[in-house]
Scaffold this active site. Structure first.
Site, short mmCIF file in Angstrom:
data_model
loop_
_atom_site.label_atom_id
_atom_site.label_comp_id
_atom_site.label_asym_id
_atom_site.label_seq_id
_atom_site.Cartn_x
_atom_site.Cartn_y
_atom_site.Cartn_z
N GLY A 220 0.58 -1.34 0.19
CA GLY A 220 -0.11 0.22 -0.23
C GLY A 220 0.87 1.16 0.13
O GLY A 220 0.22 2.24 0.08
N GLU A 263 4.03 -6.25 1.40
CA GLU A 263 3.72 -6.83 0.35
C GLU A 263 3.57 -5.57 -0.88
O GLU A 263 2.48 -5.37 -1.32
CB GLU A 263 2.27 -7.56 0.28
CG GLU A 263 2.47 -8.79 0.68
CD GLU A 263 0.72 -9.33 1.14
OE1 GLU A 263 -0.33 -8.56 1.01
OE2 GLU A 263 0.72 -10.44 1.34
N GLY A 265 3.26 -3.34 -4.05
CA GLY A 265 3.11 -3.59 -5.72
C GLY A 265 3.38 -2.38 -6.28
O GLY A 265 4.53 -2.27 -6.87
N ARG A 266 2.29 -1.42 -6.15
CA ARG A 266 2.54 -0.12 -6.79
C ARG A 266 4.18 0.58 -6.66
O ARG A 266 4.55 1.08 -7.53
CB ARG A 266 1.47 0.83 -6.43
CG ARG A 266 1.48 2.16 -7.08
CD ARG A 266 0.68 3.28 -5.92
NE ARG A 266 -0.50 2.48 -5.59
CZ ARG A 266 -1.80 2.32 -6.15
NH1 ARG A 266 -2.04 3.05 -7.28
NH2 ARG A 266 -2.70 1.73 -5.50
N TYR A 311 -11.08 5.51 -9.91
CA TYR A 311 -10.68 6.26 -8.93
C TYR A 311 -10.59 7.73 -8.93
O TYR A 311 -9.89 8.31 -7.96
CB TYR A 311 -9.26 5.43 -8.31
CG TYR A 311 -9.02 4.15 -8.37
CD1 TYR A 311 -10.02 3.23 -7.48
CD2 TYR A 311 -8.02 3.60 -9.04
CE1 TYR A 311 -9.60 1.81 -7.40
CE2 TYR A 311 -7.92 2.16 -8.95
CZ TYR A 311 -8.57 1.35 -8.20
OH TYR A 311 -8.51 0.19 -8.17
N CYS A 340 -15.92 5.28 -26.19
CA CYS A 340 -17.41 5.67 -26.26
C CYS A 340 -17.79 6.00 -24.96
O CYS A 340 -18.78 5.28 -24.46
CB CYS A 340 -18.20 4.84 -27.13
SG CYS A 340 -17.85 4.60 -28.79
N TYR A 370 -0.91 -1.24 -11.92
CA TYR A 370 -2.54 -1.19 -12.31
C TYR A 370 -2.87 -0.42 -13.58
O TYR A 370 -3.92 -0.34 -13.71
CB TYR A 370 -3.36 -0.48 -11.18
CG TYR A 370 -2.74 -1.53 -9.66
CD1 TYR A 370 -3.03 -2.75 -9.52
CD2 TYR A 370 -1.92 -0.69 -8.76
CE1 TYR A 370 -2.79 -3.38 -8.16
CE2 TYR A 370 -1.50 -1.19 -7.61
CZ TYR A 370 -2.03 -3.00 -7.29
OH TYR A 370 -1.46 -3.17 -6.07
N1 LLP Z 1 -1.23 -7.02 -0.52
C1 LLP Z 1 -2.61 -6.97 -0.72
C2 LLP Z 1 -3.57 -8.09 0.19
C3 LLP Z 1 -3.44 -6.23 -1.54
O1 LLP Z 1 -4.66 -6.37 -1.70
C4 LLP Z 1 -2.75 -5.54 -2.22
C5 LLP Z 1 -3.56 -4.44 -3.10
C6 LLP Z 1 -1.48 -5.32 -2.20
C7 LLP Z 1 -0.72 -6.04 -1.26
C8 LLP Z 1 -0.47 -4.20 -2.99
O2 LLP Z 1 -0.73 -3.04 -2.56
P1 LLP Z 1 -0.18 -1.81 -3.45
O3 LLP Z 1 1.33 -1.87 -2.65
O4 LLP Z 1 -0.01 -1.94 -4.82
O5 LLP Z 1 -0.72 -0.45 -2.89
N2 LLP Z 1 -5.80 -1.47 -8.22
C9 LLP Z 1 -5.98 -0.53 -7.39
C10 LLP Z 1 -5.25 -0.81 -6.20
C11 LLP Z 1 -5.91 -1.95 -5.46
C12 LLP Z 1 -5.20 -2.99 -5.02
C13 LLP Z 1 -5.75 -4.12 -4.27
N3 LLP Z 1 -4.70 -4.52 -3.23
C14 LLP Z 1 -5.05 0.70 -7.90
O6 LLP Z 1 -5.12 0.70 -9.14
O7 LLP Z 1 -4.80 1.74 -7.31
#
Ligand code: LLP
Length: 411
Positions: A220, A263, A265-266, A311, A340, A370
């Site tokens: 996150g 964890e 991701g982004r 979002y 469209c 994402y």
């Molecule tokens: N761990 C879990 C259990 C998660 O559900 C997520 C993201 C992450 C790690 C990674 O989160 P990050 O570090 O990437 O913020 N599609 C959306 C965000 C939804 C993320 C869902 N879970 C977006 O485009 O912002």
């Protein structure tokens, strides 16, 4: 992640699992594995790609390889759980009381098949809903109570699942998990969540004698999409805050410090990536009282980046094919896609050079998390390729989809 800040200083080890949902291919998986991270997956296909990365990667110790994988999901089937257990993934994170029974049944099946020994247990984690709400948008804030993920600590649902795991002869409680949301800039929420998780860990140990050895505090971590965004916390700051928090809470509770995972991701794939669009049209719209906005259409849109529509996410755009003439000045612009839908916006507000022309190329930064992973074929657009560039070399991570790829799926 570089060694100087991960595992966090003074911790009983730490692992960063890259959240593959942000963007995952075999090559991306290999890169993060080579950086010392694991791969967190959230579907059986992500898990399959993670496994393919593991099988093909060089330089990663064969020992405990699948321990570098994780599986999440709020609606896992017994078959999916069985695949994760059969590979002995490091993090199998259960999301409901029902999944505890599915995991126990899956272990019985693996014992019968001889994949597991008669006494071998499935090591599982439990996803907790801590009540902490953090993140950029309501849809991406996941730990408040009224939503589909996890088991509530407050209502006792989490404890019930944990007790069921401890009571099940097929399972062992490996750890507790919390993910509080996404695009988080302020680390205070992680401290709050860690307190809830470690307190529950303490209570479970007090009552049952089982002290969970691992705590996963989720991902996150926010990134900057535009210059208006605050400076995001660095990985070193995150590690320091989590390490200090976990260590001091464990001292307070009198517990030994767990192995701590995260964890992200982004923050792993977002900052170094961008989308290139060709300008396909320009339209000046009068807004009254002399004001106007230039609508800049590009050869993509909500099918390659749904985040502005979903979002209200803010991005920016820069001219990438030439140096704009400063004398031309700037014009208030909105970059829109070819779909469209009037909500098909790429960049809601940006000042672009007034001499922008059809055929110019716009770069939209920080789209790698994402973007492609949530891309669609709306209006039957073929999804764009994803290229890597490194020290003058380039190649495809994903080749561009073709009409033939789409037609091949027709029945
Ligand atoms: N761990 C879990 C259990 C998660 O559900 C997520 C993201 C992450 C790690 C990674 O989160 P990050 O570090 O990437 O913020 N599609 C959306 C965000 C939804 C993320 C869902 N879970 C977006 O485009 O912002």
């Amino acid at each position: 992640m570089a060694e100087e800040f991960w595992p966090p200083y003074g911790m009983n080890g730490g692992t960063a699992f890259y959240a593959g949902k942000a963007f995952l291919t075999t090559a991306v998986g290999q890169m993060v594995l080579q950086e010392g991270m694991g791969i967190d997956t959230a579907s059986r296909i992500e898990l399959a790609v993670g496994l393919s990365a593991l099988q093909e990667v060089d330089g990663v110790e064969a020992v405990d390889r699948a321990g570098r994988l994780g599986l999440h999901g709020n609606a896992k089937t017994q078959a999916e759980i069985a695949v994760a257990l059969a590979h002995r993934v490091g993090h199998l994170v259960l999301d409901s009381r029902e999944e505890v029974d599915l995991a126990a049944a899956a272990v019985r099946g693996l014992r019968e098949a001889g994949t597991y020994g008669p006494e071998e247990t499935g090591a599982v984690m439990v996803r907790l809903t801590t009540g902490v709400h953090a993140g950029g948008h309501e849809y991406i804030a996941t730990a408040h109570e009224d939503q589909k993920f996890g088991l509530s600590v407050t209502t006792g649902a989490a404890r019930e699942a944990i007790d069921a795991i401890i009571a099940a002869p097929e399972l062992s409680l490996h750890g507790l998990h919390s993910h509080i949301g996404s695009q988080i800039m302020d680390l205070a929420g992680f401290r709050e969540a860690a307190r809830v998780v470690l307190t529950l860990r303490h209570e479970v140990a007090r009552d049952t004698g089982i002290l969970a050895e691992e705590v996963d505090l989720g991902g996150g971590y926010g990134i900057a999409y535009t210059v208006a965004d605050p400076v995001p916390p660095s990985p070193a700051q995150v590690a320091r805050v989590l390490a200090d928090t976990v260590r001091s809470l464990c001292t307070e509770l009198g517990d030994s410090v767990p192995h701590v995972s995260v964890e992200p991701g982004r923050s792993v794939v977002g900052p170094s990536t961008l989308t290139l669009y060709a300008v396909t049209g320009l339209k000046r719209v009068e807004l009254g009282e002399g004001a106007s906005r230039l609508y800049v259409s590009v050869d993509g849109g909500m099918s390659d980046n749904i985040r502005p529509a979903l979002y209200d996410a803010a991005y920016t755009a820069l001219v990438a094919n030439r140096l704009p003439d400063p004398a031309a000045g700037l014009v208030r612009s909105r970059v829109v896609g070819k779909h469209c839908e009037s909500g098909d916006v790429v960049v809601r507000d940006v000042d672009l050079p007034a001499d922008l022309a059809v055929g110019d190329v716009l770069a939209v930064p920080a789209t790698g998390a994402y973007g492609r992973s949530m891309a669609s074929n709306y209006n039957l657009f073929t999804r764009p390729g994803v290229a890597w560039v490194h020290e003058g070399e380039q190649g495809w991570l994903l080749r561009p989809e073709t009409v033939e790829d789409l037609l091949r799926l027709e029945g």
